[in-house]
Design an enzyme around this catalytic site. Structure first.
Site, PDB file in Angstrom:
ATOM      1  N   LYS A  46     -27.233  13.950   3.654  1.00 14.49           N
ATOM      2  CA  LYS A  46     -27.874  13.134   4.700  1.00 14.49           C
ATOM      3  C   LYS A  46     -28.362  11.812   4.118  1.00 14.49           C
ATOM      4  O   LYS A  46     -28.202  10.753   4.731  1.00 14.49           O
ATOM      5  CB  LYS A  46     -29.025  13.927   5.346  1.00 14.49           C
ATOM      6  CG  LYS A  46     -28.522  15.071   6.229  1.00 14.49           C
ATOM      7  CD  LYS A  46     -29.613  16.037   6.669  1.00 14.49           C
ATOM      8  CE  LYS A  46     -28.989  17.229   7.415  1.00 14.49           C
ATOM      9  NZ  LYS A  46     -29.954  18.227   7.857  1.00 14.49           N
ATOM     10  N   GLN A 100     -35.891  19.919   6.912  1.00 16.35           N
ATOM     11  CA  GLN A 100     -34.734  20.790   6.667  1.00 16.35           C
ATOM     12  C   GLN A 100     -35.117  22.257   6.830  1.00 16.35           C
ATOM     13  O   GLN A 100     -36.123  22.716   6.285  1.00 16.35           O
ATOM     14  CB  GLN A 100     -34.165  20.513   5.261  1.00 16.35           C
ATOM     15  CG  GLN A 100     -32.858  21.211   4.961  1.00 16.35           C
ATOM     16  CD  GLN A 100     -31.687  20.736   5.832  1.00 16.35           C
ATOM     17  OE1 GLN A 100     -31.675  19.602   6.318  1.00 16.35           O
ATOM     18  NE2 GLN A 100     -30.721  21.589   6.054  1.00 16.35           N
ATOM     19  N   ASP A 160     -33.199  15.564  15.096  1.00 15.50           N
ATOM     20  CA  ASP A 160     -32.445  16.828  15.071  1.00 15.50           C
ATOM     21  C   ASP A 160     -32.286  17.382  16.494  1.00 15.50           C
ATOM     22  O   ASP A 160     -31.465  18.272  16.728  1.00 15.50           O
ATOM     23  CB  ASP A 160     -33.194  17.884  14.243  1.00 15.50           C
ATOM     24  CG  ASP A 160     -32.648  18.011  12.823  1.00 15.50           C
ATOM     25  OD1 ASP A 160     -31.452  17.737  12.624  1.00 15.50           O
ATOM     26  OD2 ASP A 160     -33.434  18.378  11.931  1.00 15.50           O
TER      27      ASP A 160
HETATM   28  N1  GUN Z   1     -30.497  23.598   8.570  1.00 16.13           N
HETATM   29  C1  GUN Z   1     -29.213  23.844   8.950  1.00 16.13           C
HETATM   30  N2  GUN Z   1     -28.804  22.927   9.840  1.00 16.13           N
HETATM   31  C2  GUN Z   1     -29.843  22.076  10.035  1.00 16.13           C
HETATM   32  C3  GUN Z   1     -30.010  20.917  10.833  1.00 16.13           C
HETATM   33  O1  GUN Z   1     -29.141  20.472  11.576  1.00 16.13           O
HETATM   34  N3  GUN Z   1     -31.248  20.321  10.741  1.00 16.13           N
HETATM   35  C4  GUN Z   1     -32.234  20.803   9.951  1.00 16.13           C
HETATM   36  N4  GUN Z   1     -33.401  20.151   9.954  1.00 16.13           N
HETATM   37  N5  GUN Z   1     -32.102  21.881   9.202  1.00 16.13           N
HETATM   38  C5  GUN Z   1     -30.906  22.503   9.244  1.00 16.13           C
END
Ligand code: GUN
Length: 293
Positions: free
Chosen positions: A52, A96, A119
């Protein structure tokens, strides 16, 4: 059969986003800024967050990574989220997941200001999405819709079957596909672990989306001739011939299913790269304040 190349489309979209960043910078003198919070050092989460941050760099976003040890107190994490909520320079915030067991994920999600919830996990964004209001759409559903759109696959009036009812894929996707919108207007069935006869549904599907995390679950006999098949599965299976020591396996038995399809996504290189794009698109929206203004 046409392969849906998520890797190629995602590279094209990154170029488009980088252009938008230049425009926002010229017009407003600022660049989109994403903050990510990572708790602990789970290998998978480390990799996702590193991707990211790298994606942000590639398109010209600013990014801030805040790290905490796995033992961090919930109150300290919530305090940091409140601080970022108030920070006028930060447009988007993600925490996350998964989080250590002593921290409530739901409390964390609901503490993020919905305006910065890139998200799309906050119930306000989920609720707005369900009733068709502008909202941040979560990464995988948004990536899938983008792929269908870019390949000119019209879902209006089609019968879509989704296998998997998770809060981050199956459930939101079922809502989006059936919205009175474009893309939308599909008839949707969600199958799950308690569905009695899954092949009975999948054999009728014009568009079949497999999102339950069981490698190779969807076999050729479960797919209608000419169907569009979208594979969301990304199970890591041990491999001796890769640097990482594993290989990603989709939920679809690709080799036997592909010849029956009009379109199919591969794993890797299908939906996966598109999920990374969704976060960038949402951060861009957040910077332009186009959602809630
Ligand atoms: N863990 C797995 N996929 C995601 C996601 O799209 N966002 C976040 N914040 N954590 C994750």
């Amino acid at each position: 059969m046409q392969l849906i190349d998520g890797k190629k489309i995602s590279e094209e979209i990154k170029v488009e986003i980088a252009e938008e960043v230049k425009k926002i910078k010229a017009a407003h003198g600022k660049i989109p800024h994403l903050a990510a919070i990572l708790v602990g050092n789970d290998g998978g989460s480390e990799t996702y967050v590193a991707h990211k941050v790298k994606d942000c760099e590639q398109v010209g976003f600013k990014s801030t990574l805040v790290r905490y040890p796995a033992e961090v107190k919930e109150a300290e994490l919530l305090g940091k989220i409140l601080e970022i909520n108030m920070d006028g320079d930060i447009d988007g915030l993600i925490v996350q997941l998964p989080l250590p067991a002593h921290i409530s994920e739901q409390k964390v999600i609901e503490t993020i200001n919905p305006v910065k919830d890139v998200d799309g996990f906050h119930p306000i964004n989920t609720g707005r999405m369900v009733i068709g209001l502008p909202a941040y759409i979560s990464a995988t559903p948004m990536g899938i819709l983008e792929l269908l759109t870019r390949y000119n696959i019209d879902i209006t009036g089609t019968y879509c079957v989704i296998i998997g009812r998770s809060n981050i894929v199956g459930r939101p996707l079922s809502n989006l596909l059936s919205l009175k919108a474009n893309p939308g207007d599909a008839t949707v069935t969600v199958c799950h672990s308690r569905t009695r006869n899954i092949p009975e549904y999948t054999r009728q599907a014009d568009i079949l989306i497999a999102a339950m995390g069981k490698p190779g679950f969807v076999t050729a006999d479960m797919v209608k001739e000419g169907a569009v098949v979208i594979d969301v599965g990304t199970t890591r299976v041990p491999a001796t011939d890769t640097k990482s020591g594993y290989r990603l396996k989709g939920d679809v038995a690709f080799n036997e299913v592909a010849p029956k399809c009009s379109f199919i996504t591969p794993v890797p290189g299908g939906v996966g790269p598109m999920t990374r794009i969704a976060l960038l698109k949402n951060t861009l929206l957040a910077a332009g304040k186009k959602i809630y203004s």
